[in-house]
Design an enzyme around this catalytic site. Structure first.
Site, short mmCIF file in Angstrom:
data_model
loop_
_atom_site.label_atom_id
_atom_site.label_comp_id
_atom_site.label_asym_id
_atom_site.label_seq_id
_atom_site.Cartn_x
_atom_site.Cartn_y
_atom_site.Cartn_z
N GLU A 116 -23.49 9.77 -26.04
CA GLU A 116 -22.88 11.08 -26.29
C GLU A 116 -23.56 11.81 -27.45
O GLU A 116 -22.97 12.72 -28.05
CB GLU A 116 -21.37 10.93 -26.57
CG GLU A 116 -20.58 10.21 -25.51
CD GLU A 116 -20.50 10.94 -24.17
OE1 GLU A 116 -21.13 11.99 -24.03
OE2 GLU A 116 -19.81 10.42 -23.28
N HIS A 139 -15.50 10.63 -31.40
CA HIS A 139 -15.01 10.66 -30.02
C HIS A 139 -14.25 9.38 -29.75
O HIS A 139 -14.68 8.30 -30.15
CB HIS A 139 -16.20 10.80 -29.06
CG HIS A 139 -15.86 10.50 -27.63
ND1 HIS A 139 -14.91 11.21 -26.93
CD2 HIS A 139 -16.35 9.58 -26.77
CE1 HIS A 139 -14.83 10.73 -25.70
NE2 HIS A 139 -15.69 9.73 -25.57
N HIS A 141 -10.85 7.46 -27.03
CA HIS A 141 -10.03 7.51 -25.81
C HIS A 141 -8.58 7.14 -26.16
O HIS A 141 -8.07 6.12 -25.67
CB HIS A 141 -10.56 6.50 -24.78
CG HIS A 141 -12.01 6.62 -24.44
ND1 HIS A 141 -12.74 5.59 -23.89
CD2 HIS A 141 -12.88 7.67 -24.54
CE1 HIS A 141 -14.00 5.98 -23.68
NE2 HIS A 141 -14.11 7.23 -24.07
N GLU A 169 4.94 18.46 -38.40
CA GLU A 169 3.75 18.86 -39.17
C GLU A 169 2.49 19.10 -38.33
O GLU A 169 1.43 19.40 -38.88
CB GLU A 169 3.51 17.85 -40.28
CG GLU A 169 4.60 18.03 -41.34
CD GLU A 169 4.53 17.08 -42.51
OE1 GLU A 169 3.48 16.48 -42.72
OE2 GLU A 169 5.55 16.97 -43.19
N HIS A 210 -10.57 11.93 -19.99
CA HIS A 210 -11.58 11.07 -20.61
C HIS A 210 -11.19 10.72 -22.05
O HIS A 210 -11.07 9.54 -22.39
CB HIS A 210 -12.96 11.77 -20.58
CG HIS A 210 -14.06 10.97 -21.21
ND1 HIS A 210 -15.35 10.92 -20.73
CD2 HIS A 210 -14.08 10.18 -22.31
CE1 HIS A 210 -16.09 10.12 -21.47
NE2 HIS A 210 -15.34 9.67 -22.46
#
Ligand code: 13P
Ligand code: ZN
Length: 272
Positions: A116, A139, A141, A169, A210
């Site tokens: 990525e 990144h 999941h 919040e 994803h």
């Protein structure tokens, strides 16, 4: 030269990856992190004139020429980063041509940066253009956020509004809301470009079905951002389809942002 295994940026990467793994956000090799470093701090631990090997990056990143990053390796498991950073991480510098990465340390088994990498580097470029202090792209999941993708409309305003309603919040932590991309093929320049376009307006971008991208000034701040979004998604999934008897009202959210002096919240995501 100081011992790189004691470098705060290597230790912090390990701890962050372990925390993400333990929270269930990063199964197997799921997830990746890139952290832009200062030349002075890296220079205390590495000879910046010594390049181990060069790796083509497959896109142009002219504004990142000379920038140094520590980046998780492709196929590497987050649970192993803390114990073996030299195999699971790499310290790379973007060459002057903006098309090549110079490996300064790590990827010991001959590995390379995350698949990525386009989304990471393009997101760094986008975030830096709106916030020069931005240093981290993450990144992962997260379980509940991913579950929510299957049962909630993937409309940015509606998705953000639901998250804001789940914890008092939330609107304070991500007043700009969350960007949402449709399902796209991961690991490509196209998803990188689409993510970077969203990153001009949002620090959190959901990759439908994803996972999520987060950006911030520090690893802690970026982790906290994703943690807050995931917590809100968890509440949403816990409520399920049970009738909702109480909720945080939009006018209460306005009181919150006013209390915290936040002016850049997405008013258009509220129904006032
Ligand atoms: P990498 O192992 O290449 O970092 O890929 C993991 C991932 O989450 C892809 O989206
Ligand atoms: Zn992923």
């Amino acid at each position: 030269m100081k011992d790189i295994f004691s470098a705060p940026f290597i230790r912090e990467m390990g701890k962050t990856a372990s925390n993400m793994y333990r929270l269930g956000w990063d199964e197997r090799n799921g997830g990746n992190i890139s952290y832009r470093l200062r030349e002075e701090e890296v220079g205390e631990y590495l000879d910046l004139g010594k390049v181990i090997r060069e790796i083509p990056i497959g896109f142009d990143a002219p504004s990142l020429a000379g920038e140094i990053f520590v980046v998780t390796g492709t196929g590497k498991y987050f649970k192993n980063v803390e114990d073996d950073p030299e195999t699971n991480l790499g310290v790379i510098r973007i060459k002057k041509d903006g098309k090549t990465a110079e490996l300064l340390w790590g990827y010991k088994d001959g590995g390379r940066f995350t698949s990525e990498f386009p989304a990471h580097m393009m997101s760094h470029m986008a975030r830096q253009s709106v916030d020069p202090e931005s240093r981290v792209v993450m990144h992962s999941h997260p379980t509940n956020l991913l579950a929510m993708n299957y049962v909630h409309e993937l409309d940015e305003a509606k998705f953000t509004h639901t998250l804001w309603e789940m914890c008092t919040e939330c609107i304070v932590v991500f007043p700009e809301g969350v960007g949402v991309l449709p399902w796209m093929l991961c690991g490509t320049n196209s998803i990188g470009e689409a993510t970077a376009a969203k990153m001009k307006d949002f620090r959190v971008v959901v990759w439908a079905l994803h996972g999520v991208y987060g950006a911030g000034k520090t690893l802690d701040e970026t982790f906290g951002l994703i943690e807050t979004v995931e917590k809100a998604a968890q509440i949403y999934m816990l409520i399920g389809s049970r009738p909702r008897l109480n909720t945080i009202k939009d006018e209460d959210m306005v009181k919150l942002v006013e209390l915290f002096g936040i002016t850049n919240y997405r008013k258009d995501f509220l129904k006032l």
